[in-house]
Design an enzyme around this catalytic site. Structure first.
Site, PDB file in Angstrom:
ATOM      1  N   GLU A  14      -9.850   2.081   4.239  1.00  0.00           N
ATOM      2  CA  GLU A  14      -9.591   3.304   3.444  1.00  0.00           C
ATOM      3  C   GLU A  14     -10.914   3.820   2.832  1.00  0.00           C
ATOM      4  OE1 GLU A  14      -6.321   2.758   0.609  1.00  0.00           O
ATOM      5  OE2 GLU A  14      -7.550   3.799  -0.859  1.00  0.00           O
ATOM      6  N   LYS A  70      -4.410  -6.761   3.328  1.00  0.00           N
ATOM      7  CA  LYS A  70      -4.401  -5.608   2.401  1.00  0.00           C
ATOM      8  C   LYS A  70      -5.831  -5.262   1.978  1.00  0.00           C
ATOM      9  CE  LYS A  70      -2.978  -2.371  -0.378  1.00  0.00           C
ATOM     10  NZ  LYS A  70      -3.475  -2.304  -1.650  1.00  0.00           N
ATOM     11  N   HIS A 113      -7.390  -3.432   4.785  1.00  0.00           N
ATOM     12  CA  HIS A 113      -6.781  -2.095   4.768  1.00  0.00           C
ATOM     13  C   HIS A 113      -7.505  -1.201   3.760  1.00  0.00           C
ATOM     14  CE1 HIS A 113      -4.207   0.740   2.615  1.00  0.00           C
ATOM     15  NE2 HIS A 113      -3.568   0.953   3.743  1.00  0.00           N
ATOM     16  N   ASN A 114      -7.711  -1.722   2.570  1.00  0.00           N
ATOM     17  CA  ASN A 114      -8.393  -0.927   1.542  1.00  0.00           C
ATOM     18  C   ASN A 114      -9.839  -0.650   1.931  1.00  0.00           C
ATOM     19  OD1 ASN A 114      -6.001  -1.324   0.183  1.00  0.00           O
ATOM     20  ND2 ASN A 114      -6.969  -1.655  -1.792  1.00  0.00           N
ATOM     21  N   SER A 120       0.841  -1.214   0.000  1.00  0.00           N
ATOM     22  CA  SER A 120       0.000   0.000   0.000  1.00  0.00           C
ATOM     23  C   SER A 120       0.863   1.247   0.000  1.00  0.00           C
ATOM     24  CB  SER A 120      -0.893   0.021   1.234  1.00  0.00           C
ATOM     25  OG  SER A 120      -1.595   1.250   1.258  1.00  0.00           O
TER      26      SER A 120
HETATM   27  P1  NBP Z   1      -1.936  -2.025 -13.674  1.00  0.00           P
HETATM   28  O1  NBP Z   1      -2.855  -2.624 -12.692  1.00  0.00           O
HETATM   29  O2  NBP Z   1      -2.423  -0.914 -14.520  1.00  0.00           O
HETATM   30  O3  NBP Z   1      -1.377  -3.198 -14.646  1.00  0.00           O
HETATM   31  C1  NBP Z   1      -0.568  -2.909 -15.741  1.00  0.00           C
HETATM   32  C2  NBP Z   1       0.522  -3.941 -15.871  1.00  0.00           C
HETATM   33  O4  NBP Z   1      -0.045  -5.253 -16.028  1.00  0.00           O
HETATM   34  C3  NBP Z   1       1.374  -3.690 -17.116  1.00  0.00           C
HETATM   35  O5  NBP Z   1       2.712  -3.976 -16.802  1.00  0.00           O
HETATM   36  C4  NBP Z   1       0.789  -4.675 -18.117  1.00  0.00           C
HETATM   37  O6  NBP Z   1       1.686  -5.023 -19.139  1.00  0.00           O
HETATM   38  C5  NBP Z   1       0.557  -5.851 -17.205  1.00  0.00           C
HETATM   39  N1  NBP Z   1      -0.284  -6.893 -17.793  1.00  0.00           N
HETATM   40  C6  NBP Z   1      -1.603  -6.893 -18.102  1.00  0.00           C
HETATM   41 BR1  NBP Z   1      -2.721  -5.467 -17.952  1.00  0.00          BR
HETATM   42  N2  NBP Z   1      -2.033  -8.047 -18.607  1.00  0.00           N
HETATM   43  C7  NBP Z   1      -0.938  -8.839 -18.637  1.00  0.00           C
HETATM   44  C8  NBP Z   1      -0.736 -10.165 -19.049  1.00  0.00           C
HETATM   45  N3  NBP Z   1      -1.727 -10.928 -19.503  1.00  0.00           N
HETATM   46  N4  NBP Z   1       0.522 -10.664 -18.956  1.00  0.00           N
HETATM   47  C9  NBP Z   1       1.524  -9.925 -18.498  1.00  0.00           C
HETATM   48  N5  NBP Z   1       1.389  -8.644 -18.068  1.00  0.00           N
HETATM   49  C10 NBP Z   1       0.170  -8.113 -18.137  1.00  0.00           C
HETATM   50  O7  NBP Z   1      -0.571  -1.560 -12.949  1.00  0.00           O
HETATM   51  P2  NBP Z   1      -0.353  -0.792 -11.571  1.00  0.00           P
HETATM   52  O8  NBP Z   1      -1.297   0.346 -11.382  1.00  0.00           O
HETATM   53  O9  NBP Z   1       1.115  -0.554 -11.495  1.00  0.00           O
HETATM   54  O10 NBP Z   1      -0.757  -1.876 -10.462  1.00  0.00           O
HETATM   55  C11 NBP Z   1      -0.135  -3.140 -10.374  1.00  0.00           C
HETATM   56  C12 NBP Z   1      -0.778  -3.912  -9.237  1.00  0.00           C
HETATM   57  O11 NBP Z   1      -0.590  -3.186  -8.005  1.00  0.00           O
HETATM   58  C13 NBP Z   1      -2.293  -4.096  -9.368  1.00  0.00           C
HETATM   59  O12 NBP Z   1      -2.665  -5.313  -8.812  1.00  0.00           O
HETATM   60  C14 NBP Z   1      -2.850  -2.969  -8.545  1.00  0.00           C
HETATM   61  O13 NBP Z   1      -4.169  -3.211  -8.092  1.00  0.00           O
HETATM   62  C15 NBP Z   1      -1.847  -2.935  -7.398  1.00  0.00           C
HETATM   63  N6  NBP Z   1      -1.753  -1.664  -6.665  1.00  0.00           N
HETATM   64  C16 NBP Z   1      -1.831  -0.486  -7.338  1.00  0.00           C
HETATM   65  C17 NBP Z   1      -1.733   0.700  -6.635  1.00  0.00           C
HETATM   66  C18 NBP Z   1      -1.796   2.023  -7.353  1.00  0.00           C
HETATM   67  O14 NBP Z   1      -1.785   3.056  -6.663  1.00  0.00           O
HETATM   68  N7  NBP Z   1      -1.832   2.044  -8.678  1.00  0.00           N
HETATM   69  C19 NBP Z   1      -1.516   0.676  -5.256  1.00  0.00           C
HETATM   70  C20 NBP Z   1      -1.400  -0.544  -4.606  1.00  0.00           C
HETATM   71  C21 NBP Z   1      -1.513  -1.712  -5.331  1.00  0.00           C
HETATM   72  P3  NBP Z   1       1.649  -4.233 -20.548  1.00  0.00           P
HETATM   73  O15 NBP Z   1       2.452  -3.016 -20.346  1.00  0.00           O
HETATM   74  O16 NBP Z   1       2.239  -5.193 -21.486  1.00  0.00           O
HETATM   75  O17 NBP Z   1       0.202  -3.935 -20.843  1.00  0.00           O
END
Ligand code: NBP
Length: 478
Positions: free
Chosen positions: A191, A184, A187-188, A130
């Site tokens: 939130e 987690k 936690h969410n 988080s």
């Molecule tokens: P996203 O949730 O937007 O996911 C994008 C990533 O997933 C890219 O690297 C994309 O690759 C990859 N991907 C997908 Br879509 N389908 C795929 C597949 N079939 N095979 C391989 N790669 C694949 O990214 P994020 O916002 O960085 O979040 C990542 C994780 O962290 C999520 O579970 C999210 O819920 C969690 N999270 C996010 C936050 C936040 O603030 N954003 C906070 C805490 C946790 P590509 O580039 O090739 O499309």
């Protein structure tokens, strides 16, 4: 041959990229990979000189770049993409390698993936992270679950990249299987409740106290110096103070009032229903977002359905202070409910969760970080088997002190037609929880009448049924 990397990160969207940078900045050699290779190239171009990175264009190259046993962090979109990555990785890995899913996966999926990996001799960890984009880069709160031996091997890295509060890293092994992702999720959920309570306070300050967004922003700034001190109260002050560049109006006034959600709040509420834990604050927060999304229906209803038009009827300063106290009391209830849910899940799954440790690792790095969590940590240090946080003297007193203001706020909002689902449901929970005898006796009577569901008596053991449709006599049923 190039030196092997200590850890790998696949998935270089904001979270994965920033976690990888955080690790490299702390000196750990990191191999990076993304499904779309141009993103890996971009990453290497933008950040390659920040630390010991190895960019890999194929999964095979990525796997080959790692020290063995390998440790791979998967940071891709939650859901089927995680399974897709595990399916592609598994045949390339060796027994004992560790896969860490650090995204927001649903905990039953984590249990399933752990079993899938175990069958293939791989070790799997579901790790909650988080703190959003900035936390991932500068120090998130980390909730690792799964194989404790695997955790021991990655503890050095995870604790090094985590936020630190009072010399304590915001990272500790949570429990086996899906426990990390479960915590987690809650936690969410908390939130969601925190944010909903803030939105309700803002609504009351706008429509009952008649204050402007920048004026309310200043109130939040001031609230952030007291019991409510937290990241969310701090950023509320900042968001409310922001002027829209295009119109010159406060930015919040031009943002559409429809809240989106990614699902973790809904999962928390569904799980509470499954566990039989009353979780009114978080659940109302989820429903409030759902109601907000019915924008067209609300627009039609706004000119059709009758109700009072809110306007100030009380002393503004008194009202502002009442709202602060109502916010604090409702927040205590939301946390009491969330922690009670984790306790119930821990008992059901034999996770042995240390709830005080959960409060400790949420003190820094994460979205719900707050002073208040020190109080929760202290409560569990003194009473590890606590049923409900409301029963700890500090919280008992805090809510007792706030309750008159809390009741006034709920009454005022109701009289003036301002929806306060989280404030009011928290107060109802409090009033329901503190009653030795509630009205469920009548519920049991009705259930027995229409469905012969039986009831228990206050004066004798066993179960009973009244022959409502026959002679009205009572029979013992067990
Ligand atoms: P996203 O949730 O937007 O996911 C994008 C990533 O997933 C890219 O690297 C994309 O690759 C990859 N991907 C997908 Br879509 N389908 C795929 C597949 N079939 N095979 C391989 N790669 C694949 O990214 P994020 O916002 O960085 O979040 C990542 C994780 O962290 C999520 O579970 C999210 O819920 C969690 N999270 C996010 C936050 C936040 O603030 N954003 C906070 C805490 C946790 P590509 O580039 O090739 O499309």
């Amino acid at each position: 041959m190039a030196e092997k990397s200590r850890i790998g990160v696949t998935g270089l969207a904001v979270m994965g990229a920033n976690l990888a940078r955080n690790m490299a900045r702390r000196g750990f050699p990191v191999a990076v990979h993304n499904r779309t290779t141009s993103k890996t190239q971009e990453f290497m171009k933008d950040f390659g000189d920040e630390g010991p990175f190895t960019g890999s264009e194929s999964l095979q190259e990525f796997v080959d770049a790692l020290e063995t046993p390998r440790t791979i962090v998967v940071m891709v979109k939650a859901g089927p993409p995680v399974d897709a990555v595990i399916d592609e990785l598994a045949p390339l890995l060796d027994k004992g390698d560790i896969i860490i899913d650090a995204g927001n996966s649903h905990f039953p999926d984590t249990d399933r993936r752990a079993a899938y990996c175990q069958e293939r001799g791989l070790r799997f960890m579901g790790v909650g992270v988080s703190g959003g984009e900035e936390g991932a880069l500068l120090g998130p709160s980390i909730m690792p679950g799964g194989d404790p031996e695997a955790y021991a091997e990655v503890e050095e890295i995870l604790t090094a990249i985590a936020a630190v509060v009072d010399d304590t890293p915001c990272c500790t092994h949570v429990g086996p299987g899906g426990a990390g992702h479960y915590v987690k999720m809650v936690h969410n959920g908390i939130e969601y409740a925190d944010i909903q309570l803030i939105a309700e306070a803002y609504d009351l300050l706008t429509h009952v106290a008649g204050l402007s967004a920048p004026e309310i922003g200043k109130i939040f700034e001031q609230w952030n110096t007291g019991d409510l001190e937290s990241f969310l109260i701090e950023i509320t002050g900042k968001v409310l103070a922001k002027t829209d560049e295009k119109t010159g109006a406060p930015l919040v006034d031009v943002i559409v009032d429809q809240a989106e959600q990614k699902g973790t709040g809904r999962w928390t509420a569904i799980d509470a229903l499954d566990l039989g834990v009353p979780l009114t604050g978080i659940t109302e927060a989820v429903f409030a977002r759902t109601l907000s999304s019915l924008r067209d229906e609300r627009r039609a209803a706004s000119t059709t359905l009758a109700g009072p038009t809110p306007g100030s009827g009380s002393n503004r300063d008194d009202l502002v202070e009442d709202i602060r106290q109502a916010l604090y009391a409702s927040k205590v209830v939301a946390y009491a409910q969330g922690f009670a849910q984790m306790r119930a899940a821990s008992q059901q799954n034999d996770w042995n969760l240390d709830l005080g440790a959960m409060a400790t690792i949420w003190r820094g790095g994460c979205i719900i970080r707050a002073q208040f969590l020190n109080r929760i940590r202290d409560a569990y240090a003194e009473h590890p088997d606590l049923d409900n946080l409301l029963m700890v003297p500090y919280f008992t007193q805090a809510v007792a002190d706030a309750q008159d203001a809390w009741r006034r706020v709920v009454a005022t909002a109701t009289a003036q037609g301002v929806a306060i689902p989280a404030f009011s449901s928290s107060l109802s929970y409090y009033d329901g929880y503190r009653r030795e005898r509630g009205p469920a006796n009548l519920i049991q009577g009705l259930r027995d009448f229409f469905g012969a569901h039986t009831y228990r008596r206050t004066d004798s053991d066993g179960t009973f049924h009244t022959r409502w449709a026959q002679d009205g006599s009572e029979v013992s049923t067990g």
